[in-house]
Design an enzyme around this catalytic site. Sequence first.
Site, PDB file in Angstrom:
ATOM      1  N   LYS A  44      -4.482  -2.017  -8.287  1.00  0.00           N
ATOM      2  CA  LYS A  44      -4.339  -0.891  -7.350  1.00  0.00           C
ATOM      3  C   LYS A  44      -5.703  -0.228  -7.202  1.00  0.00           C
ATOM      4  CE  LYS A  44      -0.657   2.166  -7.207  1.00  0.00           C
ATOM      5  NZ  LYS A  44       0.102   3.335  -7.660  1.00  0.00           N
ATOM      6  N   PHE A  55      -1.270   6.594  -2.187  1.00  0.00           N
ATOM      7  CA  PHE A  55      -2.462   6.800  -3.005  1.00  0.00           C
ATOM      8  C   PHE A  55      -3.463   5.647  -2.976  1.00  0.00           C
ATOM      9  CE2 PHE A  55       0.542   9.751  -5.055  1.00  0.00           C
ATOM     10  CZ  PHE A  55      -0.215  10.904  -4.994  1.00  0.00           C
ATOM     11  N   GLY A  56      -3.039   4.485  -2.583  1.00  0.00           N
ATOM     12  CA  GLY A  56      -4.007   3.382  -2.614  1.00  0.00           C
ATOM     13  C   GLY A  56      -3.416   2.076  -2.140  1.00  0.00           C
ATOM     14  N   THR A  57      -4.249   1.029  -2.279  1.00  0.00           N
ATOM     15  CA  THR A  57      -3.851  -0.301  -1.825  1.00  0.00           C
ATOM     16  C   THR A  57      -3.700  -1.199  -3.047  1.00  0.00           C
ATOM     17  OG1 THR A  57      -5.219   0.117   0.085  1.00  0.00           O
ATOM     18  CG2 THR A  57      -4.511  -2.145  -0.221  1.00  0.00           C
ATOM     19  N   VAL A  58      -2.670  -2.044  -3.022  1.00  0.00           N
ATOM     20  CA  VAL A  58      -2.426  -2.936  -4.158  1.00  0.00           C
ATOM     21  C   VAL A  58      -2.741  -4.380  -3.736  1.00  0.00           C
ATOM     22  CG1 VAL A  58      -0.733  -3.695  -5.875  1.00  0.00           C
ATOM     23  CG2 VAL A  58      -0.605  -1.372  -4.962  1.00  0.00           C
ATOM     24  N   ASP A  97       8.843  10.382  -8.822  1.00  0.00           N
ATOM     25  CA  ASP A  97       8.860   9.632  -7.561  1.00  0.00           C
ATOM     26  C   ASP A  97       9.736   8.387  -7.681  1.00  0.00           C
ATOM     27  OD1 ASP A  97       8.244   9.294  -4.912  1.00  0.00           O
ATOM     28  OD2 ASP A  97       6.254   8.427  -5.250  1.00  0.00           O
ATOM     29  N   SER A 100       0.865  -1.187   0.000  1.00  0.00           N
ATOM     30  CA  SER A 100       0.000   0.000   0.000  1.00  0.00           C
ATOM     31  C   SER A 100       0.897   1.231   0.000  1.00  0.00           C
ATOM     32  CB  SER A 100      -0.940   0.004   1.196  1.00  0.00           C
ATOM     33  OG  SER A 100      -0.194  -0.079   2.362  1.00  0.00           O
ATOM     34  N   GLY A 101       0.420   2.269  -0.634  1.00  0.00           N
ATOM     35  CA  GLY A 101       1.204   3.494  -0.726  1.00  0.00           C
ATOM     36  C   GLY A 101       0.343   4.680  -0.366  1.00  0.00           C
TER      37      GLY A 101
END
Length: 353
Positions: free
Chosen positions: A100, A83-86, A198, A80-81
């Site tokens: 994602k 911006f969202g969950t993978v 990034d 997870s980052g």
Amino acid sequence: MASSPIIALYITICCLAFVMSKITISFLLYKRWARKRTIIDDTLSSGRMVIFRSPATQSLSSKAFMKKTMKLSNKDIIGSGGFGTVYRLTVDENTAFAVKRLNKGSKDIDSGFERELDAMGDIKHRNIVCLHGYYIAPQFNLLIYELMPNGNLDSFLHGKLSKQSPLDWATRHRIAVGAARGLSYLHHDCLPHIIHRDIKSSNILLDQNMEARVSDFGLATLMHADQTHVSTVVAGTFGYLAPEYFDTGRASTKGDVYSFGVVLLELLTGKRPSDESFVEEGTKLVTWVRDVVQDQREEHAVDSSLGSNFSVEEAKAVFHIANQCLEADPSKRPTMIKVLKMLEKSRSKSLNN
Ligand SMILES: Nc1ncnc2c1ncn2[C@@H]1O[C@H](COP(=O)(O)OP(=O)(O)OP(=O)(O)O)[C@@H](O)[C@H]1O
């Protein structure tokens, strides 16, 4: 003793109760199935699913995909980052994707999704993670990627895997070359050019052969050929940001070159850019390495997990390339084409000896 009509009555009641319970259970199961179907149908009809046709997706229909997506749970999370969950989405024993999920509601997240689509829609490159499709719904968006079975470089350098299966020198070098090739493609071969913004070790994923794939285009910015930079809100990850970008918000390909230089230092030293030991000493990885190179002590700064199983000459060459990427003045940094050439040469040089 009970008379036979009473026994017959009991048996009839039991049979009836059994049949009724079966009917009730079947009815409830049917209702649950129908509710799920309605949710899937509603979600499909209120959203838009696009799957790019490729050998990997040819057996997949939008509906089948949505059904699988609805069943994803916490045990399927692979990362997870910001911006969202993978999630890992398994279609059959030979096919799996990384999905994602970006919940809507924040402007940042919505624009991250659009950026990712703009940047990745047409890209097919062996060092860039492949986008297979996307889904847009009122409450959330999905990005469907090729699954990278070996996860990200950060876990191999700094996580559990750094102890369990430390990367050897040849693999580190190959990863550096692969990531440089991917980044060079974004900067020089894509039109408009793409600034990633990034680059960091957790955004370099590893395929089944430990080949590097650049991923996470949530901050990516398109830049036309006649532009030298794009002014943006400063975003990215502390420890990887180029000083001029941090100070002025001017994003350029040279900002990515700087971040790539930090990743090279991570590959060489096995240290994080924000390693606690640096904070205690009031320094940082970039400054520490600069001093090490000046004092010609490079081999002592190489990741101890490599022991003596690396080429000193090659490591020195890569330190030198990293330091050029980390020049404070962006105009003095090499382009990614140049970085790629230098990295390839540094390996072939030692292989020829
Ligand atoms: N295609 C993929 N295959 C395998 N794992 C993936 C894939 N995409 C992402 N991941 C895993 O999910 C993690 C989170 O990815 P994501 O791009 O959302 O965030 P991040 O880069 O870690 O953080 P941030 O978005 O905050 O910079 C990655 O670090 C990686 O381990």
